[in-house]
Motif scaffolding. Structure first.
Motif, PDB file in Angstrom:
ATOM      1  N   GLU A   1      -7.055  -1.110   0.206  1.00  0.00           N
ATOM      2  CA  GLU A   1      -6.431   0.202   0.022  1.00  0.00           C
ATOM      3  C   GLU A   1      -5.204   0.115  -0.896  1.00  0.00           C
ATOM      4  O   GLU A   1      -4.961   1.014  -1.702  1.00  0.00           O
ATOM      5  CB  GLU A   1      -6.042   0.786   1.376  1.00  0.00           C
TER       6      GLU A   1
ATOM      7  N   ARG B   1      -6.553  -0.155  -4.395  1.00  0.00           N
ATOM      8  CA  ARG B   1      -7.032   1.155  -4.838  1.00  0.00           C
ATOM      9  C   ARG B   1      -5.856   2.051  -5.238  1.00  0.00           C
ATOM     10  O   ARG B   1      -5.908   2.741  -6.270  1.00  0.00           O
ATOM     11  CB  ARG B   1      -7.852   1.805  -3.724  1.00  0.00           C
TER      12      ARG B   1
ATOM     13  N   ARG C   1       0.835  -1.207   0.000  1.00  0.00           N
ATOM     14  CA  ARG C   1       0.000   0.000   0.000  1.00  0.00           C
ATOM     15  C   ARG C   1       0.869   1.255   0.000  1.00  0.00           C
ATOM     16  O   ARG C   1       0.629   2.195  -0.772  1.00  0.00           O
ATOM     17  CB  ARG C   1      -0.912   0.000   1.226  1.00  0.00           C
TER      18      ARG C   1
ATOM     19  N   ASP D   1      -5.165   3.678  -9.025  1.00  0.00           N
ATOM     20  CA  ASP D   1      -5.311   5.138  -9.183  1.00  0.00           C
ATOM     21  C   ASP D   1      -4.367   5.681 -10.256  1.00  0.00           C
ATOM     22  O   ASP D   1      -3.252   5.204 -10.403  1.00  0.00           O
ATOM     23  CB  ASP D   1      -5.031   5.840  -7.864  1.00  0.00           C
TER      24      ASP D   1
END
Length: 216
Positions: free
Chosen positions: A209, A212, A171, A216
């Protein structure tokens, strides 16, 4: 020779900051970390290169003692210290390279005690190290991405702490070092489901997360 490690000179202000980093209060630890950064920056200008190198080596030893402590709060204190010094502009080998080794030892925590707070903070600081410019930061991001993906591949209950550490690191790398992380995206997209299916909520949330951040 008595075999004992001999401490070198440390200014009183540094010793006070280190004692604050051992506190049970996170606000006191945060204050100590800020004070420690001020001490390092002032000593950088006041000491010769040789004396400053000796000071930093002793400081590194004391930070490592905190990170290796049996006390979870002292381990946090060591991470607070590293977090405050990540952006100090001195020779990389004196600080940042050693910090990456110390943080690596906390991901996962070696005692297997499920010290989630320590792992989250350690991964965050590792991400800040990987965000820096230069060859060493890129090499750090590359090494940590491969290591985290390997840890994520161990899809069994006995490695729950390793899966958590892996998704936390991934992450932070996806967020702070996307250029270095991108070549690993195909493997990550195949592997992240081990974290998303994990029985622990903290691991599932970190995995989502990380996914994600990757997309992005």
């Amino acid at each position: 020779m008595d075999g004992k490690v001999r401490s070198v000179w440390m200014p009183d202000s540094a010793l006070r900051a280190i004692e604050e980093l051992k506190s049970k209060s996170e606000s006191v630890q945060s204050k100590g970390a800020v004070a420690l950064r001020h001490v390092v920056e002032s000593q950088m200008h006041e000491l010769s290169s040789e004396r400053f190198g000796e000071f930093i080596r002793e400081l590194n030893r004391r930070i490592n003692d905190l990170v290796r402590s049996e006390d979870a709060q002292e381990r946090l204190g060591g991470i607070y210290a590293m977090d405050s010094l990540v952006e100090v502009e001195c020779e990389e080998s004196l600080l940042q390279v050693r910090f990456s080794n110390y943080l690596r030892g906390l991901l996962p925590c070696p005692r297997g005690d499920g010290d989630t707070r320590t792992m989250i903070f350690a991964a965050r600081v590792l991400g800040r190290l990987a965000r820096a410019e230069g060859t060493q930061a890129a090499e750090l991001a590359e090494f940590e991405a491969k290591r985290a993906l390997e840890g994520l591949a161990f899809d069994n209950r006995r490695n729950e702490n390793q899966r958590l550490a892996s998704v936390l690191v991934l992450r932070e790398l996806a967020t702070h070092a996307p250029t270095s992380f991108f070549p690993h995206a195909p493997v990550f997209l195949r592997s992240v489901w081990a974290g998303i299916r994990d029985p622990r909520q903290v691991t599932r949330e970190a995995a989502i997360e990380s996914l994600r951040a990757c997309l992005d």
